[in-house]
Design a protein around this motif. Structure first.
Motif: not given
Length: 577
Positions: A546-551
């Protein structure tokens, strides 16, 4: 409950639940014979077209699949046209009647009958003026073939006309899922290119975007290819079973390459290879996304072939030959189900050669139990190595390596550690000096294959000519993870340092903290296994996606293809989609 949903034959349901409704005969005297479905249609041809010129093919469908018969009832001034009663092909009968200045439009009333009921449609045939320099003329068309026909089978010829009688060139612009068809550019003859793609259970119809050009101007139309459902047969000979297994390997390799590409795009390891991948790269996938549909369809198409191999081997073969063929099929099927569970979470578990019901989704935890059981059986029956024509087949070590991966995802870290350490201790798969380039001769690769030549994959895969499915680097990573979670931490540090020194990095000393070791492990997992189908799952298992890919959280799994949901009311869409 209406007849539309259930037709009772010998007190059994007859339908294909995961992918489609199947028509079943019904001897009941209460059966209603429904009229053919026949819609208005239109065509465009040049004036003065020669006798015998094909105008187009009329399309109609019968709910009971009865044989249909076509007739022109009115509007055919001076018998300008001829209609084949059986095929619905409409042709020019009297060229002299096709004069734009006298009759620019023919309005035919055509009847179609199934022998009991009659349906009527208006068929308009417009003439183009030969005095105009215009683009080629091509109408939407419909063709039909049996599923599973062999490569090279002719589907039909695309009909197109040109006012100036120029040489036309045909091409497929869209809709050719899994490279199913080939189109002869000069004649417009459409034929089967990939037999495995011609499967009613996964793709009952194709809608091809066809372009035709006269060298200057171009036109396009949609050509629908409907498949006839043919009941699959079990393999009855040793040769059929072996052929089924061999074809499974080819399809599996293609599936592996596709999942590696999909993972690399979804994890943003690489940029979008082309605009049709943008929704995957940008995490904007919806349930109608064609890339996701291919992921699902390719897996289940192969699963049913493998189920046939497994069940038929019980009936035809015996001893080691049976066990080893089933072991290979179980391993491949386990990998397919594991990938489905990773991407979609809960999916139907199919173990027969066709889906005989509309199955519910199986919980991922239960899927993993089945996968572990099948891989354990494979590891017990497969040989250490193969010889001769089978030298490139999966072996016992491949089964154990996949087992370690599945155990890790199922949080059975001790079991993952034991399998990984056994592979490392065997010394059969020593680490490569270069951990990012692979050839068939590299000992680190526990099982892999030479690239299949798929253009999108080949254009972005930079790890050499060989594609590893499992290799010993993963064994070191899994062993290190167990050491961090359960101890001793020294084990984790030793395995991490083996990979760091192989790559020319300095070792982590005895004073390295848990957090330092944990971060080093994550970094290695992402860098060592990049473009090997693991990056997104690695980010997810360490809580970083979620944080690395802004997903968004719900996008940690994919939507079930809407076409599958539409055909099986027992399936529910994944949350958020």
């Amino acid at each position: 409950m209406s007849q539309f949903f259930f037709r009772i034959v010998n007190l059994s349901l007859c339908f294909m639940g995961l992918f489609f409704w199947s028509s079943c005969s019904d001897d009941s005297s209460n059966e209603v014979n429904r009229p053919p479905v026949f819609e208005d249609q239109s065509f465009l041809i040049p004036e003065n077209s020669a006798d015998g010129t094909v105008v187009g093919v009329l399309t109609a469908n019968d709910p009971e699949n009865d044989v249909l018969s076509f007739t022109i009832e009115s509007g055919d001034t001076n018998n300008a046209f001829s209609l084949n009663a059986t095929t619905g092909q409409l042709t020019v009968q009297s060229s002299s009647e096709l004069d734009f200045e006298i009759t620019p439009l023919f309005s035919l009333v055509v009847e179609v009958t199934d022998g009991v009921n009659i349906s009527t449609a208006d068929v308009e045939i417009s003439l183009s003026d030969l005095n105009e320099n215009s683009s080629p003329m091509i109408n939407d068309q419909s063709l039909r073939i049996d599923e599973n026909v062999v490569n090279g089978t002719v589907v039909g010829t695309i009909v197109a006309q040109d006012n100036e009688q120029s040489q036309l060139t045909f091409s497929i612009a869209s809709g050719n899922t899994n490279d199913a068809f080939a189109l002869e550019e000069a004649s417009g003859e459409l034929s089967v290119k990939t037999t495995a793609a011609i499967d009613f259970e996964t793709t009952p119809s194709f809608t091809l975007g066809i372009e035709v050009s006269d060298g200057n101007l171009a036109a396009s139309a949609m050509v629908t290819v409907n498949l006839n459902d043919i009941e699959p047969e079990t393999f009855t000979t040793e040769a059929q079973i072996i052929d089924g297994l061999n074809s499974s390997y080819a399809l599996w390799k293609s599936f592996i390459e596709y999942t590696y590409l999909f993972d690399a795009v979804y994890s943003n390891t690489i940029n979008s290879p082309s605009s049709d991948w943008d929704d995957v790269f940008n995490h904007g996938i919806v349930s109608s996304n064609t890339k996701v549909k291919r992921l699902w369809d390719d897996a289940y198409r192969l699963i049913f072939i493998l189920n046939n191999v497994i069940s038929s081997a019980d009936q035809v073969l015996n001893g080691d030959q049976r066990d080893q063929i089933q072991g290979q099929a179980l391993l491949i099927r386990s990998h397919l189900y594991f990938m489905l569970a990773e991407w979609f979470e809960n999916v139907p578990l199919e173990t027969s050669i066709t889906s005989t019901s509309k199955p519910l989704s199986t919980q991922k935890s239960d899927l993993l139990i089945q996968i572990i059981q099948d891989l354990t059986n494979a590891a017990a029956t497969l040989p250490d190595d193969w010889t001769g024509d089978e030298i490139d087949n999966v072996n016992k070590s491949a089964a154990n390596a996949l087992l370690a991966r599945v155990y890790n995802r199922n949080e059975q870290f001790t079991e993952a550690f034991n399998r990984s350490e056994a592979l490392i201790a065997s010394s059969e798969y020593p680490l490569n000096a270069d951990g990012n380039t692979f050839e068939a001769s590299d000992l680190e690769v526990i099982w892999g294959f030479d690239k299949t030549g798929d253009a999108p994959f080949t254009s972005v895969y930079t790890k050499g000519n060989h594609v590893p499915l499992v290799r010993s680097t993963e064994s070191y990573l899994l062993s290190a993870r167990f050491g961090l979670l359960s101890g001793p931490v020294e084990t984790a540090r030793n395995r991490i340092n083996s990979l760091r020194t192989r790559n020319g990095d300095s070792e982590l000393g005895a004073g390295a903290t848990f957090n330092e070791l944990d971060q080093a492990l994550i970094d290695l997992w992402l860098s060592e296994l990049d473009f090997e189908g693991n990056n997104f799952f690695t980010l997810r298992q360490f809580g970083l996606a979620e944080s690395e890919l802004s997903v968004d959280n719900f996008r940690l799994i994919l939507p079930i293809p809407q076409s599958v949901i539409d055909l099986n009311e027992n399936l529910s869409q994944n949350p958020g989609y």
